[in-house]
Design a protein around this motif. Structure first.
Motif, PDB file in Angstrom:
ATOM      1  N   ALA A  77       0.832  -1.205   0.000  1.00 47.96           N
ATOM      2  CA  ALA A  77       0.000   0.000   0.000  1.00 47.96           C
ATOM      3  C   ALA A  77       0.864   1.252   0.000  1.00 47.96           C
ATOM      4  N   SER A  81       0.892   4.190  -2.781  1.00 48.74           N
ATOM      5  CA  SER A  81       0.677   5.598  -2.428  1.00 48.74           C
ATOM      6  C   SER A  81       1.699   6.481  -3.136  1.00 48.74           C
ATOM      7  N   VAL A 105      -2.794   2.360   5.232  1.00 49.35           N
ATOM      8  CA  VAL A 105      -3.889   3.323   5.102  1.00 49.35           C
ATOM      9  C   VAL A 105      -3.375   4.749   5.298  1.00 49.35           C
ATOM     10  N   GLN A 106      -2.490   4.934   6.261  1.00 47.12           N
ATOM     11  CA  GLN A 106      -1.907   6.264   6.505  1.00 47.12           C
ATOM     12  C   GLN A 106      -1.203   6.768   5.238  1.00 47.12           C
ATOM     13  N   LEU A 123     -11.264   0.109  -0.071  1.00 48.88           N
ATOM     14  CA  LEU A 123     -10.391  -0.346   1.013  1.00 48.88           C
ATOM     15  C   LEU A 123     -11.128  -1.311   1.944  1.00 48.88           C
ATOM     16  N   ASN A 126      -9.639  -4.388   5.240  1.00 47.25           N
ATOM     17  CA  ASN A 126      -8.215  -4.069   5.312  1.00 47.25           C
ATOM     18  C   ASN A 126      -7.742  -3.676   6.703  1.00 47.25           C
ATOM     19  N   ILE A 128      -8.949  -1.665   8.991  1.00 41.54           N
ATOM     20  CA  ILE A 128      -9.009  -0.218   9.207  1.00 41.54           C
ATOM     21  C   ILE A 128      -9.807   0.087  10.464  1.00 41.54           C
ATOM     22  N   GLU A 132      -7.180   5.184  11.412  1.00 34.93           N
ATOM     23  CA  GLU A 132      -7.061   5.175   9.958  1.00 34.93           C
ATOM     24  C   GLU A 132      -8.217   5.944   9.319  1.00 34.93           C
ATOM     25  N   CYS A 133      -9.400   5.811   9.891  1.00 41.55           N
ATOM     26  CA  CYS A 133     -10.553   6.578   9.397  1.00 41.55           C
ATOM     27  C   CYS A 133     -10.310   8.075   9.572  1.00 41.55           C
ATOM     28  N   LEU A 136      -8.012   9.170   6.811  1.00 40.36           N
ATOM     29  CA  LEU A 136      -8.756   9.266   5.561  1.00 40.36           C
ATOM     30  C   LEU A 136      -9.665  10.499   5.557  1.00 40.36           C
ATOM     31  N   LEU A 151     -15.475   1.116   2.452  1.00 40.81           N
ATOM     32  CA  LEU A 151     -14.832   0.712   3.699  1.00 40.81           C
ATOM     33  C   LEU A 151     -15.555  -0.445   4.391  1.00 40.81           C
ATOM     34  N   ASN A 154     -14.481  -3.522   7.950  1.00 44.82           N
ATOM     35  CA  ASN A 154     -13.324  -3.023   8.674  1.00 44.82           C
ATOM     36  C   ASN A 154     -13.699  -2.901  10.147  1.00 44.82           C
TER      37      ASN A 154
END
Length: 182
Positions: A77, A81, A105-106, A123, A126, A128, A132-133, A136, A151, A154
């Motif tokens: 990931a 990115s 995720v970050q 995502l 994963n 999360i 992480e939310c 996002l 999402l 998660n």
């Protein structure tokens, strides 16, 4: 001889592994026609996706990349990115079921702050959680092109849901789809 007609390549449920994914990434660097690449349930792993991410930095035709269930993990990931900050054509990225975890995720959230072409990001499944939310949600406050964020499945709790809800007030372009928001 270079292929000049293939637009969609779907290689699903066959074990291509990291080495064949690296070979495919070499072809992507020179390809000028492929718009959709679907590699799900391939177990390409972090090394395979890192090679694909390098190809995405120079590829200017691919718009849809499906990488469901490939065990790419956090490092995969993170590689993607980096590609998202350089690539200007990819609009759809599906990373469902890749165990990308918090650091993955970050990294993707940071990329979303500058990416201006991605419209759909999946995502689901994963690992999360709330932090992480929140990352996002911060990205969504500045990203105006993402219109769909998936999402499902998660581990987000009330703080994550709250952060994403607030981001939707700031960014009315995005629709967040999650079982936690139902």
């Amino acid at each position: 001889m270079a292929n000049s007609t293939l637009a969609i390549l779907q290689v699903c449920y066959n074990s291509i592994g990291p080495s064949r994914a690296q070979a495919l990434s070499e072809a992507l660097k020179a390809n000028s026609t492929l718009t959709t690449l679907e590699l799900f349930d391939k177990s390409i792993g972090p090394n395979g996706v890192q090679a694909l991410a390098e190809a995405l930095k120079t590829n200017s035709t691919l718009t849809n990349l499906e990488l469901r269930n490939n065990s790419i993990g956090p490092s995969g990931a993170q590689a993607l990115s980096g590609a998202l900050t350089a690539n200007s054509t990819l609009t759809t990225l599906n990373l469902d079921g890749n165990s990308i975890g918090p650091s993955g995720v970050q990294a993707l959230a940071e990329a979303l702050k500058t990416n201006s072409t991605l419209t759909s990001l999946n995502l689901a499944a994963n690992l999360i959680g709330d932090s992480e939310c929140q990352a996002l949600a911060e990205a969504l406050k500045t990203n105006s092109t993402l219109t769909a964020l998936y999402l499902y499945h998660n581990s987000m709790g009330p703080n994550g849901v709250q952060a994403l809800s607030e981001a939707c007030y700031t960014n009315s372009n995005v629709a967040i789809v999650s079982d936690a928001l139902q």
